[in-house]
Scaffold this active site. Structure first.
Site, PDB file in Angstrom:
ATOM      1  N   LYS A  34      59.557  25.079  70.214  1.00  0.00           N
ATOM      2  CA  LYS A  34      60.794  24.659  69.538  1.00  0.00           C
ATOM      3  C   LYS A  34      61.676  23.870  70.507  1.00  0.00           C
ATOM      4  O   LYS A  34      61.400  23.829  71.724  1.00  0.00           O
ATOM      5  CB  LYS A  34      61.530  25.872  68.981  1.00  0.00           C
ATOM      6  N   TYR A 261      85.088  12.121  91.339  1.00  0.00           N
ATOM      7  CA  TYR A 261      86.205  12.455  90.451  1.00  0.00           C
ATOM      8  C   TYR A 261      86.939  13.697  90.910  1.00  0.00           C
ATOM      9  O   TYR A 261      86.312  14.697  91.302  1.00  0.00           O
ATOM     10  CB  TYR A 261      85.703  12.699  89.028  1.00  0.00           C
TER      11      TYR A 261
HETATM   12  C1  LIG Z   1      62.086  34.269  67.589  1.00  0.00           C
HETATM   13  C2  LIG Z   1      61.699  33.813  68.952  1.00  0.00           C
HETATM   14  N1  LIG Z   1      60.485  34.111  69.421  1.00  0.00           N
HETATM   15  C3  LIG Z   1      60.074  33.726  70.655  1.00  0.00           C
HETATM   16  C4  LIG Z   1      60.919  33.009  71.478  1.00  0.00           C
HETATM   17  C5  LIG Z   1      60.451  32.640  72.855  1.00  0.00           C
HETATM   18  O1  LIG Z   1      61.269  33.274  73.785  1.00  0.00           O
HETATM   19  P1  LIG Z   1      61.084  32.981  75.367  1.00  0.00           P
HETATM   20  O2  LIG Z   1      61.384  31.547  75.541  1.00  0.00           O
HETATM   21  O3  LIG Z   1      62.086  33.852  76.021  1.00  0.00           O
HETATM   22  O4  LIG Z   1      59.678  33.324  75.643  1.00  0.00           O
HETATM   23  C6  LIG Z   1      62.195  32.694  71.038  1.00  0.00           C
HETATM   24  C7  LIG Z   1      63.101  31.948  71.914  1.00  0.00           C
HETATM   25  O5  LIG Z   1      64.277  31.985  71.891  1.00  0.00           O
HETATM   26  C8  LIG Z   1      62.601  33.105  69.731  1.00  0.00           C
HETATM   27  O6  LIG Z   1      63.826  32.803  69.265  1.00  0.00           O
END
Ligand SMILES: Cc1ncc(COP(=O)(O)O)c(C=O)c1O
Length: 392
Positions: A34, A261
């Site tokens: 994602k 800055y």
């Molecule tokens: C529902 C869900 N599963 C798995 C993951 C993967 O988590 P991580 O990146 O900590 O392995 C996430 C990440 O936020 C998540 O929201």
């Protein structure tokens, strides 16, 4: 060309995926891609993992569609499910696996399946075992699962949850979440999908049928520094993104001169300042404190002065050889092999590696590589010769 590039080592990504599989040998691992694969470019990462990962996970249908359109055929899990019923035809026809975390989604899914009598879908019923973000209350889960498993359009129902503190050793909340979800799993006799990266690495009783590693795939150690396995995991994972630029100007300053800055930094002695082509307009965190490390020609030097939109300034007084054109590694693995961990940079910015990686903006070209350090390697992974401005 502006010298700032995010180099993405796809072999490191594959190595880290194998580490997840090694830690959870009884489970299958869905690669979490994602947020544009945590900023690394989801289509390139998905194709690099396609022969290893039996499923991949994204946040939403738009992210899944980008992978489907690029030819990814494995099940794609929608971790937030769907936001409107109008997404369901595409979800059902496109063989997505949707998370269901609320009652209206269950009703809408079952209703939509009436329109697709030849199709059978896999769903993940999300239980809120204690994180209190998404999911059904534990006492509602059995009824929801029974409704789904009784429906001829549902091929498979997985039980899912998400942990709030799997990175923390001896967490009472994790113990409570595990007790809730493992009891439910046993009662309902459904496949379980519970473990994020820290649980994949260090909580075997959370593994079951599927694990969902995300950040560890990108080489970030998800365990807290005081976790007993932190050091071992640091050794096991390889950084995937190297954010690299060059020094584009050098200033020789006397003692008592301000830099940048707000004149946050005032030199205490004669100082050589290197100006680096990278700033918050690229996604580098403006909160980087005075002293945040970068590598110049593989040597650690500190940021001096505030990060500006397109540039930042570093103190290169200790590196007389460094000058215009010197290679600067903001994080990742320098060509010499020296590593500056993105998690360390995140500490200096009062944030976490996740935000730094996902924060790198489309303005920064991603360049994909297979293997080792990035210098001189062919860029065979990306279709256009390696440079992808805004990868899927
Ligand atoms: C529902 C869900 N599963 C798995 C993951 C993967 O988590 P991580 O990146 O900590 O392995 C996430 C990440 O936020 C998540 O929201």
């Amino acid at each position: 060309m502006r010298p700032l590039t995010a180099h993405i080592d796809l072999d490191a990504l594959r190595h880290n995926y194998r580490q997840a599989c090694r830690c959870a040998p009884e489970a299958r691992a869905m690669a979490v891609l994602k947020a544009n694969a945590y900023g690394h470019g989801s289509t390139a990462c998905a194709h690099a993992l396609a022969d290893q990962a039996p499923a991949m996970a994204v946040a939403c249908l738009e992210e899944g569609r980008a992978l489907r359109d690029s030819g990814i055929a494995c099940p794609l899990v929608l971790l937030e499910g769907f936001f409107e019923p109008c997404e369901l035809d595409e979800i059902i026809a496109g063989h997505y696996w949707s998370v269901l975390h609320t009652h209206w989604q269950v009703d809408a899914m079952l209703e939509a399946l009436e329109r697709w009598p030849q199709h059978r879908v896999t769903v993940l019923v999300k239980c809120d075992s204690g994180m209190h973000r998404l999911g059904f209350a534990p006492e509602d889960v059995a009824e929801v699962c029974q409704r789904l498993t009784a429906h001829p359009g549902i091929a498979q129902t997985l039980l899912m949850t998400h942990f709030a503190t799997a990175d923390t050793p001896n967490s009472p909340l994790l113990t409570a979440q595990l007790a809730t979800i493992n009891t439910l799993r046993q009662q309902l006799d459904l496949p379980g999908c519970f473990a994020n990266s820290p649980a994949t690495l260090s909580v075997p009783e959370a593994h079951h049928d599927w694990v969902r590693p995300g950040v560890m795939l990108y080489g970030v150690n998800p365990l807290e520094p005081q976790h007993p396995r932190h050091g071992e995991i640091d050794q096991a994972l390889e950084p995937v993104m190297t954010l690299e630029s060059r020094i584009i100007a050098v200033r020789e300053l006397k003692a008592g001169e301000p830099i940048g800055y707000g004149a946050r930094h005032v030199t205490r002695q004669p100082t050589r300042v290197g100006v680096v082509a990278c700033g918050y307009g690229d996604g580098y965190d403006r909160h980087a404190r005075e002293g945040t490390p970068v590598l110049v020609d593989g040597q650690r030097v500190p940021i001096a002065g505030r990060v500006s939109m397109d540039m930042l300034t570093v103190d290169i007084t200790a590196l007389p050889e460094a000058g215009i054109g010197s290679r600067v590694t903001l994080w990742g693995r320098d060509v010499s092999g020296a590593v500056l961990n993105v998690s360390e940079v995140a500490l200096w910015c009062d944030t976490i590696a996740y935000t730094l990686l996902t924060g790198i903006l489309p303005r920064v070209p991603r360049r994909y590589h297979h293997g080792g350090t990035h210098e001189g390697l062919p860029n065979e992974a990306a279709p256009n010769g390696g440079v992808v401005g805004t990868p899927g």
